[in-house]
Design a protein around this motif. Structure first.
Motif, PDB file in Angstrom:
ATOM      1  N   GLU A  93     -25.939   6.704  12.934  1.00  0.00           N
ATOM      2  CA  GLU A  93     -27.034   5.747  13.178  1.00  0.00           C
ATOM      3  C   GLU A  93     -27.498   5.114  11.878  1.00  0.00           C
ATOM      4  N   ILE A  94     -27.622   5.907  10.839  1.00  0.00           N
ATOM      5  CA  ILE A  94     -28.041   5.391   9.534  1.00  0.00           C
ATOM      6  C   ILE A  94     -26.999   4.407   8.999  1.00  0.00           C
ATOM      7  N   ASP A  95     -25.726   4.720   9.192  1.00  0.00           N
ATOM      8  CA  ASP A  95     -24.668   3.814   8.736  1.00  0.00           C
ATOM      9  C   ASP A  95     -24.669   2.499   9.523  1.00  0.00           C
ATOM     10  N   ARG A  96     -25.173   2.524  10.763  1.00  0.00           N
ATOM     11  CA  ARG A  96     -25.215   1.314  11.590  1.00  0.00           C
ATOM     12  C   ARG A  96     -26.391   0.399  11.254  1.00  0.00           C
ATOM     13  N   ILE A  97     -27.323   0.840  10.451  1.00  0.00           N
ATOM     14  CA  ILE A  97     -28.511   0.046  10.133  1.00  0.00           C
ATOM     15  C   ILE A  97     -28.167  -1.340   9.587  1.00  0.00           C
ATOM     16  N   PRO A  98     -27.182  -1.490   8.695  1.00  0.00           N
ATOM     17  CA  PRO A  98     -26.892  -2.836   8.177  1.00  0.00           C
ATOM     18  C   PRO A  98     -26.518  -3.857   9.245  1.00  0.00           C
ATOM     19  N   ILE A  99     -25.779  -3.463  10.282  1.00  0.00           N
ATOM     20  CA  ILE A  99     -25.408  -4.441  11.310  1.00  0.00           C
ATOM     21  C   ILE A  99     -26.609  -4.810  12.163  1.00  0.00           C
ATOM     22  N   VAL A 100     -27.484  -3.873  12.419  1.00  0.00           N
ATOM     23  CA  VAL A 100     -28.715  -4.196  13.147  1.00  0.00           C
ATOM     24  C   VAL A 100     -29.576  -5.113  12.285  1.00  0.00           C
ATOM     25  N   GLY A 101     -29.540  -4.875  10.971  1.00  0.00           N
ATOM     26  CA  GLY A 101     -30.293  -5.717  10.048  1.00  0.00           C
ATOM     27  C   GLY A 101     -29.798  -7.146   9.987  1.00  0.00           C
ATOM     28  N   VAL A 102     -28.516  -7.375  10.289  1.00  0.00           N
ATOM     29  CA  VAL A 102     -27.985  -8.746  10.295  1.00  0.00           C
ATOM     30  C   VAL A 102     -28.797  -9.604  11.251  1.00  0.00           C
ATOM     31  N   PHE A 103     -29.069  -9.086  12.435  1.00  0.00           N
ATOM     32  CA  PHE A 103     -29.826  -9.863  13.423  1.00  0.00           C
ATOM     33  C   PHE A 103     -31.272 -10.057  12.985  1.00  0.00           C
ATOM     34  N   GLY A 104     -31.876  -9.020  12.416  1.00  0.00           N
ATOM     35  CA  GLY A 104     -33.252  -9.144  11.949  1.00  0.00           C
ATOM     36  C   GLY A 104     -33.388 -10.180  10.849  1.00  0.00           C
ATOM     37  N   VAL A 105     -32.494 -10.122   9.876  1.00  0.00           N
ATOM     38  CA  VAL A 105     -32.521 -11.092   8.773  1.00  0.00           C
ATOM     39  C   VAL A 105     -32.221 -12.493   9.293  1.00  0.00           C
ATOM     40  N   ALA A 106     -31.233 -12.603  10.184  1.00  0.00           N
ATOM     41  CA  ALA A 106     -30.872 -13.917  10.727  1.00  0.00           C
ATOM     42  C   ALA A 106     -32.041 -14.540  11.494  1.00  0.00           C
ATOM     43  N   LYS A 107     -32.779 -13.723  12.211  1.00  0.00           N
ATOM     44  CA  LYS A 107     -33.928 -14.250  12.969  1.00  0.00           C
ATOM     45  C   LYS A 107     -35.109 -14.562  12.059  1.00  0.00           C
TER      46      LYS A 107
END
Length: 174
Positions: free
Chosen positions: A106-120
């Protein structure tokens, strides 16, 4: 129906993005609802076409952990993160180890979830107001491109390195 906190229903494009070595790749962009787990094989084959080899592991949401996807990844020797399907083991030590590994994934997956947050938040992906489908798709693709350009500009040789790796250019000297 999504059941999000602020709105019970979401409208707009459904986007799948992968993140490889700091760069975001737009994998799927569509307007019809679909189950993301059905696209895993397609994304893995796109990765193989892009880079010439299969990934070692995939860090994905739990929705991707179907028996079919697990079988496909096992055949190719690709690790698909998250705990195994079925009931947890009765031995507490084994179960705790599985939970720790799941938490690391889950911790390793944080960057991909962050892509959407940063993009928005920074690149206005959450405020696409174009009317035509083609214009909206172009806007979404430009947001992903803008995010990648920011990474490229940090390292002046990053574009050359990325092109060499992605397209396997050959330098011919005469």
């Amino acid at each position: 129906m999504r059941g999000k906190v602020n709105t019970p229903v979401e409208f707009g494009a459904k986007v799948s993005v992968s993140k490889i070595e700091g760069y975001a790749f737009l994998e799927t962009l569509g307007w019809e609802p679909y189950n993301e787990s059905t696209k895993l094989k397609e994304h893995v084959e796109d990765y193989h076409r892009r880079f010439g080899y299969y990934p070692q592991s995939i860090l994905a949401d739990k929705i991707y952990r179907t028996r079919e996807n697990l079988r496909y990844c096992n055949e190719l020797g690709i690790g698909l993160a998250e705990p195994p399907l079925g009931r947890p083991p009765k031995e507490q030590e084994v179960y705790r180890g599985m939970l720790k590994e799941s938490r690391r994934d889950e911790i390793d997956r944080i960057p991909i979830v962050g892509v959407f947050g940063v993009a928005k938040r920074k690149y206005t992906l959450g405020r696409v107001r174009t009317k035509l489908v083609e214009t909206s798709e172009t806007t979404i693709a430009l947001v992903i491109l803008g995010m990648n350009l920011k990474n490229i500009l940090r390292d002046p040789f990053a574009l050359i390195k990325w092109l060499l790796k992605t397209y396997r250019f050959r330098l011919i000297l005469r």
